[in-house]
Design a protein around this motif. Structure first.
Motif, PDB file in Angstrom:
ATOM      1  N   LEU A 179       0.819  -1.212   0.000  1.00  0.00           N
ATOM      2  CA  LEU A 179       0.000   0.000   0.000  1.00  0.00           C
ATOM      3  C   LEU A 179       0.844   1.250   0.000  1.00  0.00           C
ATOM      4  O   LEU A 179       1.851   1.334   0.693  1.00  0.00           O
ATOM      5  CB  LEU A 179      -0.883   0.041   1.248  1.00  0.00           C
ATOM      6  CG  LEU A 179      -2.083  -0.879   1.355  1.00  0.00           C
ATOM      7  CD1 LEU A 179      -2.995  -0.395   2.471  1.00  0.00           C
ATOM      8  CD2 LEU A 179      -2.836  -0.922   0.034  1.00  0.00           C
TER       9      LEU A 179
ATOM     10  N   PHE B 153      -3.615   3.271  -1.007  1.00  0.00           N
ATOM     11  CA  PHE B 153      -3.948   2.692  -2.306  1.00  0.00           C
ATOM     12  C   PHE B 153      -3.045   1.523  -2.635  1.00  0.00           C
ATOM     13  O   PHE B 153      -1.864   1.515  -2.318  1.00  0.00           O
ATOM     14  CB  PHE B 153      -3.858   3.756  -3.401  1.00  0.00           C
ATOM     15  CG  PHE B 153      -4.973   4.747  -3.305  1.00  0.00           C
ATOM     16  CD1 PHE B 153      -4.780   5.954  -2.653  1.00  0.00           C
ATOM     17  CD2 PHE B 153      -6.221   4.460  -3.827  1.00  0.00           C
ATOM     18  CE1 PHE B 153      -5.807   6.873  -2.543  1.00  0.00           C
ATOM     19  CE2 PHE B 153      -7.245   5.364  -3.716  1.00  0.00           C
ATOM     20  CZ  PHE B 153      -7.048   6.580  -3.070  1.00  0.00           C
ATOM     21  N   LEU B 154      -3.652   0.557  -3.288  1.00  0.00           N
ATOM     22  CA  LEU B 154      -2.945  -0.658  -3.629  1.00  0.00           C
ATOM     23  C   LEU B 154      -1.971  -0.407  -4.782  1.00  0.00           C
ATOM     24  O   LEU B 154      -2.359   0.133  -5.819  1.00  0.00           O
ATOM     25  CB  LEU B 154      -3.975  -1.713  -4.045  1.00  0.00           C
ATOM     26  CG  LEU B 154      -3.440  -3.099  -4.337  1.00  0.00           C
ATOM     27  CD1 LEU B 154      -3.118  -3.803  -3.038  1.00  0.00           C
ATOM     28  CD2 LEU B 154      -4.462  -3.887  -5.145  1.00  0.00           C
TER      29      LEU B 154
ATOM     30  N   THR C 236      -7.968  -7.341  -9.035  1.00  0.00           N
ATOM     31  CA  THR C 236      -8.675  -6.934  -7.819  1.00  0.00           C
ATOM     32  C   THR C 236     -10.172  -7.237  -7.934  1.00  0.00           C
ATOM     33  O   THR C 236     -10.710  -7.411  -9.023  1.00  0.00           O
ATOM     34  CB  THR C 236      -8.524  -5.419  -7.579  1.00  0.00           C
ATOM     35  OG1 THR C 236      -9.026  -4.742  -8.729  1.00  0.00           O
ATOM     36  CG2 THR C 236      -7.094  -5.041  -7.334  1.00  0.00           C
TER      37      THR C 236
ATOM     38  N   PHE D  37     -14.137  -6.062  -6.182  1.00  0.00           N
ATOM     39  CA  PHE D  37     -14.778  -4.956  -5.485  1.00  0.00           C
ATOM     40  C   PHE D  37     -15.643  -5.491  -4.355  1.00  0.00           C
ATOM     41  O   PHE D  37     -16.280  -6.535  -4.466  1.00  0.00           O
ATOM     42  CB  PHE D  37     -15.611  -4.111  -6.447  1.00  0.00           C
ATOM     43  CG  PHE D  37     -14.773  -3.347  -7.417  1.00  0.00           C
ATOM     44  CD1 PHE D  37     -14.811  -3.630  -8.772  1.00  0.00           C
ATOM     45  CD2 PHE D  37     -13.926  -2.348  -6.968  1.00  0.00           C
ATOM     46  CE1 PHE D  37     -14.031  -2.921  -9.667  1.00  0.00           C
ATOM     47  CE2 PHE D  37     -13.141  -1.641  -7.857  1.00  0.00           C
ATOM     48  CZ  PHE D  37     -13.183  -1.927  -9.212  1.00  0.00           C
ATOM     49  N   GLU D  38     -15.640  -4.709  -3.301  1.00  0.00           N
ATOM     50  CA  GLU D  38     -16.377  -4.998  -2.088  1.00  0.00           C
ATOM     51  C   GLU D  38     -17.838  -5.371  -2.372  1.00  0.00           C
ATOM     52  O   GLU D  38     -18.402  -6.265  -1.767  1.00  0.00           O
ATOM     53  CB  GLU D  38     -16.333  -3.709  -1.270  1.00  0.00           C
ATOM     54  CG  GLU D  38     -16.617  -3.790   0.152  1.00  0.00           C
ATOM     55  CD  GLU D  38     -16.513  -2.392   0.781  1.00  0.00           C
ATOM     56  OE1 GLU D  38     -16.376  -1.357   0.080  1.00  0.00           O
ATOM     57  OE2 GLU D  38     -16.582  -2.343   1.990  1.00  0.00           O
TER      58      GLU D  38
ATOM     59  N   LEU E 223     -11.234  -3.918  -3.230  1.00  0.00           N
ATOM     60  CA  LEU E 223     -11.251  -2.452  -3.199  1.00  0.00           C
ATOM     61  C   LEU E 223     -12.666  -1.918  -3.038  1.00  0.00           C
ATOM     62  O   LEU E 223     -13.634  -2.593  -3.371  1.00  0.00           O
ATOM     63  CB  LEU E 223     -10.681  -1.883  -4.516  1.00  0.00           C
ATOM     64  CG  LEU E 223      -9.331  -2.393  -4.996  1.00  0.00           C
ATOM     65  CD1 LEU E 223      -8.923  -1.640  -6.264  1.00  0.00           C
ATOM     66  CD2 LEU E 223      -8.269  -2.224  -3.914  1.00  0.00           C
ATOM     67  N   ASN E 224     -12.743  -0.704  -2.535  1.00  0.00           N
ATOM     68  CA  ASN E 224     -14.008   0.015  -2.554  1.00  0.00           C
ATOM     69  C   ASN E 224     -14.185   0.578  -3.959  1.00  0.00           C
ATOM     70  O   ASN E 224     -13.300   1.239  -4.486  1.00  0.00           O
ATOM     71  CB  ASN E 224     -13.967   1.155  -1.532  1.00  0.00           C
ATOM     72  CG  ASN E 224     -15.241   1.973  -1.544  1.00  0.00           C
ATOM     73  OD1 ASN E 224     -15.539   2.657  -2.520  1.00  0.00           O
ATOM     74  ND2 ASN E 224     -15.976   1.906  -0.458  1.00  0.00           N
ATOM     75  N   ARG E 225     -15.324   0.313  -4.544  1.00  0.00           N
ATOM     76  CA  ARG E 225     -15.527   0.664  -5.947  1.00  0.00           C
ATOM     77  C   ARG E 225     -15.468   2.173  -6.167  1.00  0.00           C
ATOM     78  O   ARG E 225     -14.969   2.652  -7.179  1.00  0.00           O
ATOM     79  CB  ARG E 225     -16.862   0.126  -6.447  1.00  0.00           C
ATOM     80  CG  ARG E 225     -16.977   0.109  -7.967  1.00  0.00           C
ATOM     81  CD  ARG E 225     -18.358  -0.304  -8.426  1.00  0.00           C
ATOM     82  NE  ARG E 225     -18.672  -1.697  -8.169  1.00  0.00           N
ATOM     83  CZ  ARG E 225     -18.351  -2.697  -8.982  1.00  0.00           C
ATOM     84  NH1 ARG E 225     -17.699  -2.447 -10.098  1.00  0.00           N
ATOM     85  NH2 ARG E 225     -18.677  -3.928  -8.688  1.00  0.00           N
TER      86      ARG E 225
ATOM     87  N   GLY F 187     -11.651   3.484  -4.563  1.00  0.00           N
ATOM     88  CA  GLY F 187     -10.488   2.757  -5.052  1.00  0.00           C
ATOM     89  C   GLY F 187      -9.554   2.302  -3.942  1.00  0.00           C
ATOM     90  O   GLY F 187      -8.515   1.700  -4.193  1.00  0.00           O
ATOM     91  N   GLU F 188      -9.924   2.597  -2.697  1.00  0.00           N
ATOM     92  CA  GLU F 188      -9.062   2.225  -1.583  1.00  0.00           C
ATOM     93  C   GLU F 188      -9.165   0.733  -1.281  1.00  0.00           C
ATOM     94  O   GLU F 188     -10.202   0.107  -1.493  1.00  0.00           O
ATOM     95  CB  GLU F 188      -9.473   3.003  -0.332  1.00  0.00           C
ATOM     96  CG  GLU F 188      -8.859   4.379  -0.286  1.00  0.00           C
ATOM     97  CD  GLU F 188      -9.427   5.183   0.872  1.00  0.00           C
ATOM     98  OE1 GLU F 188      -8.639   5.818   1.573  1.00  0.00           O
ATOM     99  OE2 GLU F 188     -10.662   5.155   1.062  1.00  0.00           O
ATOM    100  N   LEU F 189      -8.080   0.189  -0.731  1.00  0.00           N
ATOM    101  CA  LEU F 189      -8.088  -1.207  -0.332  1.00  0.00           C
ATOM    102  C   LEU F 189      -8.904  -1.363   0.943  1.00  0.00           C
ATOM    103  O   LEU F 189      -8.709  -0.634   1.905  1.00  0.00           O
ATOM    104  CB  LEU F 189      -6.657  -1.683  -0.076  1.00  0.00           C
ATOM    105  CG  LEU F 189      -6.580  -3.157   0.357  1.00  0.00           C
ATOM    106  CD1 LEU F 189      -6.515  -4.042  -0.878  1.00  0.00           C
ATOM    107  CD2 LEU F 189      -5.386  -3.399   1.260  1.00  0.00           C
TER     108      LEU F 189
END
Ligand SMILES: Nc1ncnc2c1ncn2[C@@H]1O[C@H](COP(=O)(O)OP(=O)(O)OP(=O)(O)O)[C@@H](O)[C@H]1O
Ligand SMILES: [Mg+2]
Lengths: 314, 111, 119
Positions: A57, A61-62, A94, A96-97, A119-121, A124-126
């Motif tokens: 990270l 961010f990934l 990746t 998405f949640e 990730l959160n769509r 974009g955060e992990l």
């Protein structure tokens, strides 16, 4: 019985991967490392956390994934002082949640990877990491909860009072007399029946259906006939209501069954009845209904509500 | 407010000819004929689920603006015939009394 | 919507001792024909009606109606109130006519009893 229950659960399991979202089963706040960290530092984390890979990270961010394999490669090529950034893989797949589990299952199958960053769509955060183990645990947990719920429901639907009666057959019968034209007392029979069904511990939805249908039948007797009686038979499988009156009878029962058909006078309408909904309503509430009538003789209405089965919605 | 505006706004289905420019003075919702006879006012729109021919007599006597049948009720044939004879406008909607009153209430207050 | 809010919105009189003000009401229905109430009302509903006889209470009991409100301020026979006490059904009365009573509650966010739950 057991085999059936298992089969039910298997298909349920398949259904669940289409209903449950990744965010619900993933591991949240996963262990992560920074790109500038030395590869040698990975050893401790990999050992103590007993994991075989982790996200890299930068500012939340990934930027890549680093795995046990990467670590071993560095070990053999004597590159332990290199930064993680140099050895991590950057073309990361990746999830998405808010994707459904089925998406993840497909990716596991397609790639053969053991874990995916989630990730959160929007941002974009992990937000987590997903392994096959997470999916299995999540689905199993949900099944367990649902199984308990189903158990409870089964328990509720049972008429326990009958369980303790030792006999080859158990039946309850109630009988009510219905007086014609006595508008003030009209509905008493259905009301009392409802109370009795409650005492027997029957499911509320069944009680409601039987109560509504018998109330409609009772009102018809009060309004259109000189009176009669209603018998209610309760067996472990179903409730059967029989309503008899002494006439005048219905000329055309099919017509009477039609929604909106009524011979009520204005006086009756102003008492709140005569919309022609009663008989259709009885049909709607029951699993089986039979209306027979002879002019000058009388009418017999029989309907039944099953205690288990298709029309027993929940 | 005119009949046409209400018909448009609520998407009512008209079952008879009607005068779109006729004004509606207010709304009266009831399924009891005696209630409508006693308490409705001229040019009221009448919301009801009663669909038998007597409703037309009441609507004519009380000079109502029209009848809205709720819950997708279809008038009896005789009712429609009488309505045409007497020039009573009938509309129908799938909404229940509660919902259509809610929507009409909003509509009438906006003006 | 809590019963207390409904009472405020419709400026109701409380007619019996079972009118628990915290009672949650999810749907409204305005109807004077009891078979229609039985056919369509949801079990967590308030029934608004212009009909004032004991059958309203019997119907409410049979259909699991949560509370009954008489509209247009009609005088209510003591027999009706007595029966509502027996059946433990909260009983209210408002001076408003049906149209305005439904209108105000709908505006305040109470839903109707349509099958799909919208409107
Ligand atoms: N037991 C009966 N004896 C004679 N006629 C009957 C009997 N039950 C029903 N009917 C006839 O069938 C018609 C339809 O009955 P139904 O219960 O469907 O509607 P309704 O009683 O007219 O109105 P609602 O039930 O909506 O108040 C009645 O108007 C009446 O003419
Ligand atoms: Mg009937």
């Amino acid at each position: 019985m057991l085999a059936m229950a298992q089969k039910e659960e298997l298909t349920k399991q398949q259904e669940l991967i289409y209903e449950m979202r990744i965010g619900l089963v993933m591991t949240k706040n996963p262990v992560s490392v920074a790109p500038e960290m030395q590869m040698s530092k990975l050893r401790e984390i990999l050992q103590t956390k007993r994991i075989s890979g982790m996200p890299v990270l930068e500012n939340g961010f990934l930027v890549g994934m680093v795995s046990l394999e990467d670590f071993i490669e560095c070990l053999t090529s004597d590159a332990m002082n290199d930064s993680v950034a140099k050895h991590m893989s950057t073309d990361v797949i990746t999830l998405f949640e808010n994707d459904f589990l089925v998406t993840a299952v497909r990716e596991f199958e397609r790639t053969g990877f053991g874990r995916f960053p989630v990730l959160n769509r929007e941002t974009g955060e992990l937000v987590g990491i997903l392994t096959k183990g997470d999916i299995l645990r999540g689905v199993a947990k949900k099944l367990e909860v649902e199984f308990h719920r189903a158990e409870k429901k089964r328990y509720k639907n049972k008429m326990h009072i009958l369980d303790h009666v030792q006999a080859d057959e158990t039946r309850f019968t109630f009988q009510y007399h219905i007086v014609g034209n006595d508008f003030n007392r009209a509905g008493e029979a259905a009301g009392n029946l409802k109370k009795n069904l409650k005492r027997l511990g029957l499911p509320p939805e069944i009680i409601r259906r039987v109560a509504i249908a018998s109330y409609e039948a009772e009102m018809n007797l009060v309004i259109y006939t000189s009176g009669g009686y209603m018998t209610v038979r309760i067996s472990p499988e179903m409730i059967t209501v029989n309503v008899f009156d002494n006439g005048p009878g219905i000329p055309d029962v099919n017509q009477a069954m039609q929604e909106g058909y009524s011979t009520a006078e204005n006086r009756i309408r102003d008492l709140g009845f005569g919309a022609g909904m009663g008989l259709p309503n009885i049909k709607k509430c029951s699993d089986e209904m039979l209306l027979r009538s002879k002019i000058g003789k009388g009418t017999n209405l029989r309907f039944s509500v099953k205690l288990y089965g298709k029309n027993d919605d929940n | 407010m005119t009949i046409e505006e209400i018909v448009k706004q609520l998407g009512l289905k008209s079952l008879t000819k009607y005068d779109g420019n006729a004004t509606v003075s207010g709304v009266f919702a009831s399924d009891l004929l005696s209630d409508v006879m006693a308490n409705s006012e001229e040019e009221n729109f009448w919301i009801t689920l009663q669909k038998h021919p007597n409703t037309i007599a009441v609507a004519t006597l009380k000079d109502l603006a029209g009848i809205i049948l709720v819950n997708n009720r279809k008038p009896d044939e005789e009712t429609l015939e009488k309505a045409k004879e007497e020039g009573v406008a009938i509309f129908s909607t799938t909404m229940f009394t509660f919902e259509i009153c809610g929507k009409l209430y909003d509509l009438l207050r906006e003006l | 919507m809590q019963l207390r809010e409904i009472i405020k919105i419709l400026e109701c009189k409380i007619l019996n001792s079972f009118s628990n003000l915290d009672l949650e009401i999810a749907h409204g229905s305005g109807c004077d024909q009891m078979s229609d109430v039985l056919a369509y009302v949801k079990s967590d509903a308030l029934l608004l009606t212009g009909l004032t006889n004991t059958q309203v209470i019997r119907t409410a009991d049979i259909a699991d109606v949560k509370a009954v409100c008489f509209v247009r301020g009609k005088t209510i026979d003591s027999k009706i109130i007595q029966l509502s006490e027996e059946m433990k059904i909260p009983l209210l009365s408002t001076k408003l006519p049906m149209f305005e009573a439904c209108g105000r509650l709908y505006k305040a966010g109470l839903k109707g009893c349509e099958e799909n739950g919208i409107g």
